[in-house]
Design a protein around this motif. Structure first.
Motif, PDB file in Angstrom:
ATOM      1  N   THR A  79       0.809  -1.228   0.000  1.00  0.00           N
ATOM      2  CA  THR A  79       0.000   0.000   0.000  1.00  0.00           C
ATOM      3  C   THR A  79       0.840   1.275   0.000  1.00  0.00           C
ATOM      4  O   THR A  79       0.365   2.333   0.376  1.00  0.00           O
ATOM      5  CB  THR A  79      -0.924   0.002   1.228  1.00  0.00           C
ATOM      6  OG1 THR A  79      -0.114  -0.072   2.416  1.00  0.00           O
ATOM      7  CG2 THR A  79      -1.887  -1.169   1.195  1.00  0.00           C
ATOM      8  N   ARG A  80       2.090   1.174  -0.404  1.00  0.00           N
ATOM      9  CA  ARG A  80       2.971   2.352  -0.368  1.00  0.00           C
ATOM     10  C   ARG A  80       2.440   3.490  -1.239  1.00  0.00           C
ATOM     11  O   ARG A  80       2.587   4.669  -0.908  1.00  0.00           O
ATOM     12  CB  ARG A  80       4.370   1.953  -0.829  1.00  0.00           C
ATOM     13  CG  ARG A  80       5.369   3.083  -0.790  1.00  0.00           C
ATOM     14  CD  ARG A  80       6.759   2.608  -1.184  1.00  0.00           C
ATOM     15  NE  ARG A  80       7.720   3.692  -1.192  1.00  0.00           N
ATOM     16  CZ  ARG A  80       9.008   3.555  -1.499  1.00  0.00           C
ATOM     17  NH1 ARG A  80       9.488   2.352  -1.808  1.00  0.00           N
ATOM     18  NH2 ARG A  80       9.817   4.587  -1.487  1.00  0.00           N
ATOM     19  N   VAL A  82      -0.777   4.016  -2.152  1.00  0.00           N
ATOM     20  CA  VAL A  82      -2.238   4.039  -2.071  1.00  0.00           C
ATOM     21  C   VAL A  82      -2.775   5.448  -2.320  1.00  0.00           C
ATOM     22  O   VAL A  82      -3.877   5.623  -2.855  1.00  0.00           O
ATOM     23  CB  VAL A  82      -2.716   3.491  -0.702  1.00  0.00           C
ATOM     24  CG1 VAL A  82      -2.339   4.435   0.431  1.00  0.00           C
ATOM     25  CG2 VAL A  82      -4.214   3.227  -0.716  1.00  0.00           C
ATOM     26  N   ASP A  83      -2.019   6.490  -1.962  1.00  0.00           N
ATOM     27  CA  ASP A  83      -2.467   7.864  -2.195  1.00  0.00           C
ATOM     28  C   ASP A  83      -2.471   8.220  -3.679  1.00  0.00           C
ATOM     29  O   ASP A  83      -3.019   9.247  -4.066  1.00  0.00           O
ATOM     30  CB  ASP A  83      -1.583   8.851  -1.428  1.00  0.00           C
ATOM     31  CG  ASP A  83      -1.830   8.785   0.073  1.00  0.00           C
ATOM     32  OD1 ASP A  83      -2.982   8.510   0.457  1.00  0.00           O
ATOM     33  OD2 ASP A  83      -0.891   8.999   0.853  1.00  0.00           O
ATOM     34  N   GLU A  84      -1.822   7.393  -4.499  1.00  0.00           N
ATOM     35  CA  GLU A  84      -1.850   7.583  -5.946  1.00  0.00           C
ATOM     36  C   GLU A  84      -2.859   6.649  -6.602  1.00  0.00           C
ATOM     37  O   GLU A  84      -2.911   6.544  -7.836  1.00  0.00           O
ATOM     38  CB  GLU A  84      -0.458   7.333  -6.539  1.00  0.00           C
ATOM     39  CG  GLU A  84       0.606   8.291  -6.026  1.00  0.00           C
ATOM     40  CD  GLU A  84       1.974   8.000  -6.605  1.00  0.00           C
ATOM     41  OE1 GLU A  84       2.049   7.215  -7.590  1.00  0.00           O
ATOM     42  OE2 GLU A  84       2.962   8.533  -6.094  1.00  0.00           O
ATOM     43  N   GLY A  85      -3.655   5.967  -5.785  1.00  0.00           N
ATOM     44  CA  GLY A  85      -4.666   5.057  -6.324  1.00  0.00           C
ATOM     45  C   GLY A  85      -4.117   3.713  -6.741  1.00  0.00           C
ATOM     46  O   GLY A  85      -4.703   3.027  -7.572  1.00  0.00           O
ATOM     47  N   LYS A  86      -2.964   3.304  -6.134  1.00  0.00           N
ATOM     48  CA  LYS A  86      -2.330   2.038  -6.506  1.00  0.00           C
ATOM     49  C   LYS A  86      -2.130   1.162  -5.277  1.00  0.00           C
ATOM     50  O   LYS A  86      -1.828   1.648  -4.194  1.00  0.00           O
ATOM     51  CB  LYS A  86      -0.961   2.287  -7.158  1.00  0.00           C
ATOM     52  CG  LYS A  86      -0.990   3.154  -8.395  1.00  0.00           C
ATOM     53  CD  LYS A  86       0.430   3.426  -8.887  1.00  0.00           C
ATOM     54  CE  LYS A  86       0.454   4.366 -10.070  1.00  0.00           C
ATOM     55  NZ  LYS A  86       1.841   4.670 -10.502  1.00  0.00           N
ATOM     56  N   ALA A  87      -2.278  -0.141  -5.458  1.00  0.00           N
ATOM     57  CA  ALA A  87      -2.027  -1.117  -4.394  1.00  0.00           C
ATOM     58  C   ALA A  87      -1.919  -2.506  -5.016  1.00  0.00           C
ATOM     59  O   ALA A  87      -2.334  -2.722  -6.160  1.00  0.00           O
ATOM     60  CB  ALA A  87      -3.130  -1.090  -3.343  1.00  0.00           C
ATOM     61  N   THR A  88      -1.367  -3.440  -4.259  1.00  0.00           N
ATOM     62  CA  THR A  88      -1.246  -4.819  -4.738  1.00  0.00           C
ATOM     63  C   THR A  88      -1.674  -5.770  -3.629  1.00  0.00           C
ATOM     64  O   THR A  88      -1.258  -5.619  -2.476  1.00  0.00           O
ATOM     65  CB  THR A  88       0.203  -5.145  -5.158  1.00  0.00           C
ATOM     66  OG1 THR A  88       0.575  -4.308  -6.244  1.00  0.00           O
ATOM     67  CG2 THR A  88       0.340  -6.601  -5.581  1.00  0.00           C
ATOM     68  N   VAL A  89      -2.514  -6.742  -3.996  1.00  0.00           N
ATOM     69  CA  VAL A  89      -2.942  -7.797  -3.060  1.00  0.00           C
ATOM     70  C   VAL A  89      -2.231  -9.079  -3.465  1.00  0.00           C
ATOM     71  O   VAL A  89      -2.450  -9.603  -4.556  1.00  0.00           O
ATOM     72  CB  VAL A  89      -4.476  -7.988  -3.110  1.00  0.00           C
ATOM     73  CG1 VAL A  89      -4.893  -9.078  -2.128  1.00  0.00           C
ATOM     74  CG2 VAL A  89      -5.190  -6.668  -2.799  1.00  0.00           C
ATOM     75  N   ARG A  90      -1.377  -9.587  -2.594  1.00  0.00           N
ATOM     76  CA  ARG A  90      -0.639 -10.827  -2.877  1.00  0.00           C
ATOM     77  C   ARG A  90      -1.348 -11.984  -2.167  1.00  0.00           C
ATOM     78  O   ARG A  90      -1.470 -12.001  -0.938  1.00  0.00           O
ATOM     79  CB  ARG A  90       0.803 -10.724  -2.392  1.00  0.00           C
ATOM     80  CG  ARG A  90       1.590 -12.023  -2.498  1.00  0.00           C
ATOM     81  CD  ARG A  90       3.083 -11.793  -2.358  1.00  0.00           C
ATOM     82  NE  ARG A  90       3.621 -11.142  -3.564  1.00  0.00           N
ATOM     83  CZ  ARG A  90       4.906 -10.825  -3.714  1.00  0.00           C
ATOM     84  NH1 ARG A  90       5.772 -11.079  -2.742  1.00  0.00           N
ATOM     85  NH2 ARG A  90       5.315 -10.250  -4.828  1.00  0.00           N
ATOM     86  N   LEU A 108     -10.152   3.335  -2.439  1.00  0.00           N
ATOM     87  CA  LEU A 108      -9.181   2.245  -2.351  1.00  0.00           C
ATOM     88  C   LEU A 108      -8.823   1.947  -0.899  1.00  0.00           C
ATOM     89  O   LEU A 108      -8.718   0.773  -0.500  1.00  0.00           O
ATOM     90  CB  LEU A 108      -7.927   2.603  -3.148  1.00  0.00           C
ATOM     91  CG  LEU A 108      -6.801   1.557  -3.174  1.00  0.00           C
ATOM     92  CD1 LEU A 108      -7.301   0.231  -3.737  1.00  0.00           C
ATOM     93  CD2 LEU A 108      -5.612   2.060  -3.987  1.00  0.00           C
ATOM     94  N   LYS A 109      -8.655   2.971  -0.095  1.00  0.00           N
ATOM     95  CA  LYS A 109      -8.316   2.775   1.321  1.00  0.00           C
ATOM     96  C   LYS A 109      -9.443   2.041   2.050  1.00  0.00           C
ATOM     97  O   LYS A 109      -9.188   1.131   2.845  1.00  0.00           O
ATOM     98  CB  LYS A 109      -8.041   4.128   1.981  1.00  0.00           C
ATOM     99  CG  LYS A 109      -6.738   4.773   1.536  1.00  0.00           C
ATOM    100  CD  LYS A 109      -6.571   6.156   2.165  1.00  0.00           C
ATOM    101  CE  LYS A 109      -5.295   6.819   1.662  1.00  0.00           C
ATOM    102  NZ  LYS A 109      -5.124   8.183   2.227  1.00  0.00           N
TER     103      LYS A 109
END
Length: 422
Positions: A79-80, A82-90, A108-109
Motif C-alpha cells: 500500500t505504499r 495508495v495515495d496515488e490510487g495504486k495497491a497490490t494484493v498478494r 481504495l483505502k
C-alpha cells in the motif's frame, strides 16, 4: 462493495517459467462479495464471522468475473502508493499478485480495510456485493474522455468519472475552476477554453499528470506563482493562455521547463518573461497582438520551430545606452555576483525575500557574467530566423526583425560589443 479501477493479475510462477507479464492493467470492477445463502435457510448460530468473503474481479470480457478466496489467504498487502490510487494484493492460493491502479485513493483505502477484515475473518460492517455478473453500465464509469460544450450539459449533481484523462468544458460560463476537476489525478489534458475564469486555484498543481492546459478566451489578468512552482514543472508541455487580459508573467513562469507549446497571443503583455531562455524545450511560441516593445536578452538562446510576434508595439533601438554602472560595486552587488557565479543555493528561508527576487532577475552580460544593479543596457535588432525555422511577419511591411535588449557588466564589455549594437 465495489471498486472501479484497472487490474492486472500476475502469476508468480511466470518468472520461474521464463515468461513476462503484459505489464498493463485492464478496466475492471473489483467486488468484495459474500456467496448467496441457500433459499429459506438462516445463517447458523455462532457461524464464523466473515466466512466465505471473496474477491471478484470482473472485466468487460468476463462480466461473471474470477473469484478469489480471502480468509487467511492474503500473504501481503502493498500500500505504499495508495495515495496515488495504486495497491497490490498478494494471495497465497493461487499464487498471484492482483495489481490495482487508477482507483480513487479514498475508495481504495476503504476497500483495502474491508479486505484486511475479510482476511482475518472479522465481521465486515460494510454491505457486501453478491456474486452476480457486473452490468455493462458499470464500465461506463471508466470514461477516459469527456467533452462538454454547453452550460446545460455541465454536471452539477454528479461527479466527474475518476478515470478521466481528457476533460473539455468549453462555453460553460465557468467563473472559476471547478474543484472537483482537481481530484482527477489521471487527467492529462484539460480544456477550459471559452469561459469566464479570472483566477486559477493554488491547488491546480495537484494534477500531477497534466500535460496540456487550454485557458483560451477567459478573463485571466495574472498568473499565479504557485502554478509555476508546482509539480507541473515536470509534466506540463502545452499551455494556451491566448485571448485573456494578462499584463505580465512572473519570473517563476520559466520554471515550467517542459513546455513545448506556448500561446500568449491576444493579451496585454508589455514584455515576455525575463528568463525565457530557460524554456529549453520550447518549440512553438505565439505572442501576437500584445503590447511588447522589445524582446528580453535571453530570447536569443531559444531554438524554435514556429514563432509568431505579429502585431506588437516594437520600438526602434535607442541610439544611446542606459548606463547604471556603480563604481565601486556595492556590497550587495558583489555578494550577488558571488552567489550566482558559484551557484550557491539561496531562498527566502536563508536571505530576505526581496534579495531573492533581485537574484532571480539578475541580468546576464554578453561575456556571461551576471549583474544585479550595475550594468549598461543597450538595444539592438535580431533577425527572428536565427531563432525559429518558421516566422510570422512582425508587421505588415514584411519585417523579420525585432528589437532585443543586451546587458553589459562593464564599459569594457560595452566597447568590445559596440559592433553588435550598431
Amino acid at each position: 462493495m465495489r471498486l472501479h479501477c484497472e487490474v492486472e493479475v500476475l502469476s508468480r510462477h511466470l518468472p520461474v517459467l521464463g515468461l513476462k507479464s503484459r505489464g498493463k492493467g485492464v478496466r475492471a470492477v473489483v467486488s468484495l462479495c459474500q456467496p448467496p445463502r441457500r433459499s429459506g435457510l438462516q445463517p447458523l448460530a455462532g457461524a464464523e464471522p466473515g466466512r466465505g468473503a471473496c474477491l471478484l474481479v470482473s472485466t468487460m470480457k468476463d462480466k461473471h468475473g474470477t473469484r478469489y478466496q480471502l480468509k487467511e489467504n492474503i500473504e501481503q498487502l502493498f500500500t505504499r502508493f495508495v495515495d496515488e490510487g495504486k495497491a497490490t494484493v498478494r494471495l497465497k492460493e493461487p499464487p498471484v499478485d492482483i495489481h490495482l491502479s487508477k482507483a480513487s485513493p479514498g475508495n481504495l483505502k476503504s476497500f483495502l480495510s474491508a479486505v484486511r477484515m475479510a482476511h482475518r475473518g472479522c465481521d465486515i460492517s460494510i454491505p457486501l456485493s453478491t456474486l452476480t455478473p457486473v452490468k455493462t453500465s458499470e464500465f461506463e464509469k471508466f470514461k477516459t474522455k469527456m467533452v462538454i460544450t454547453s452550460k446545460k450539459d455541465y454536471p452539477l449533481s454528479r461527479s466527474f468519472p475518476y478515470s478521466l484523462e481528457h476533460l473539455q468544458t468549453s462555453h460553460c460560463r465557468l467563473a472559476r475552476v471547478d474543484m472537483r476537476m482537481l481530484c482527477l489525478k489521471n487527467l492529462r489534458k484539460l480544456d477550459l477554453s471559452h469561459n469566464c475564469i479570472k483566477k486559477l486555484p493554488a491547488t491546480i498543481g495537484d494534477l500531477t499528470h497534466l500535460q496540456e492546459l487550454n485557458l483560451n478566451d477567459n478573463h485571466l489578468e495574472s498568473f499565479a506563482v504557485s502554478f509555476c512552482q508546482s509539480t507541473l514543472q515536470k509534466t506540463l508541455q502545452s499551455l494556451d493562455l491566448s485571448k485573456n487580459k494578462i499584463k505580465a508573467l512572473p519570473v517563476q513562469f520559466c520554471q515550467l521547463r517542459e513546455l513545448r507549446n506556448l500561446n500568449l497571443s491576444d493579451n496585454e503583455l508589455i514584455h515576455l518573461p525575463f528568463k525565457i531562455g530557460q524554456l529549453t524545450n520550447l518549440r512553438f511560441l505565439s505572442a501576437a497582438r500584445n503590447k511588447i516593445t522589445n524582446l528580453p536578452c535571453e530570447f536569443k538562446v531559444l531554438s524554435l520551430e514556429y514563432l509568431d510576434l505579429f502585431g506588437n508595439a516594437f520600438e526602434k533601438p535607442g541610439a544611446l545606452p542606459i548606463i547604471k554602472l556603480q563604481v565601486p560595486l556595492t556590497l550587495l552587488e558583489s555578494c550577488a555576483q558571488t552567489i550566482l557565479s558559484n551557484r550557491i543555493p539561496y531562498g527566502p528561508h536563508i536571505i530576505p525575500f526581496h534579495v531573492c527576487r533581485d537574484l532571480d532577475t539578475a541580468k546576464t552580460c554578453v561575456c556571461g557574467r551576471l549583474c544585479l544593479e550595475s550594468f549598461i543596457q543597450g538595444t539592438t535588432t535580431i533577425n527572428l530566423h536565427s531563432i525559429a525555422h518558421t516566422v510570422v511577419l512582425v508587421d505588415n511591411v514584411d519585417r523579420m526583425e525585432a528589437p532585443i535588449i543586451s546587458y553589459f557588466c562593464s564599459l569594457t564589455c560595452y566597447v568590445n560589443s559596440s559592433d553588435i549594437l550598431k
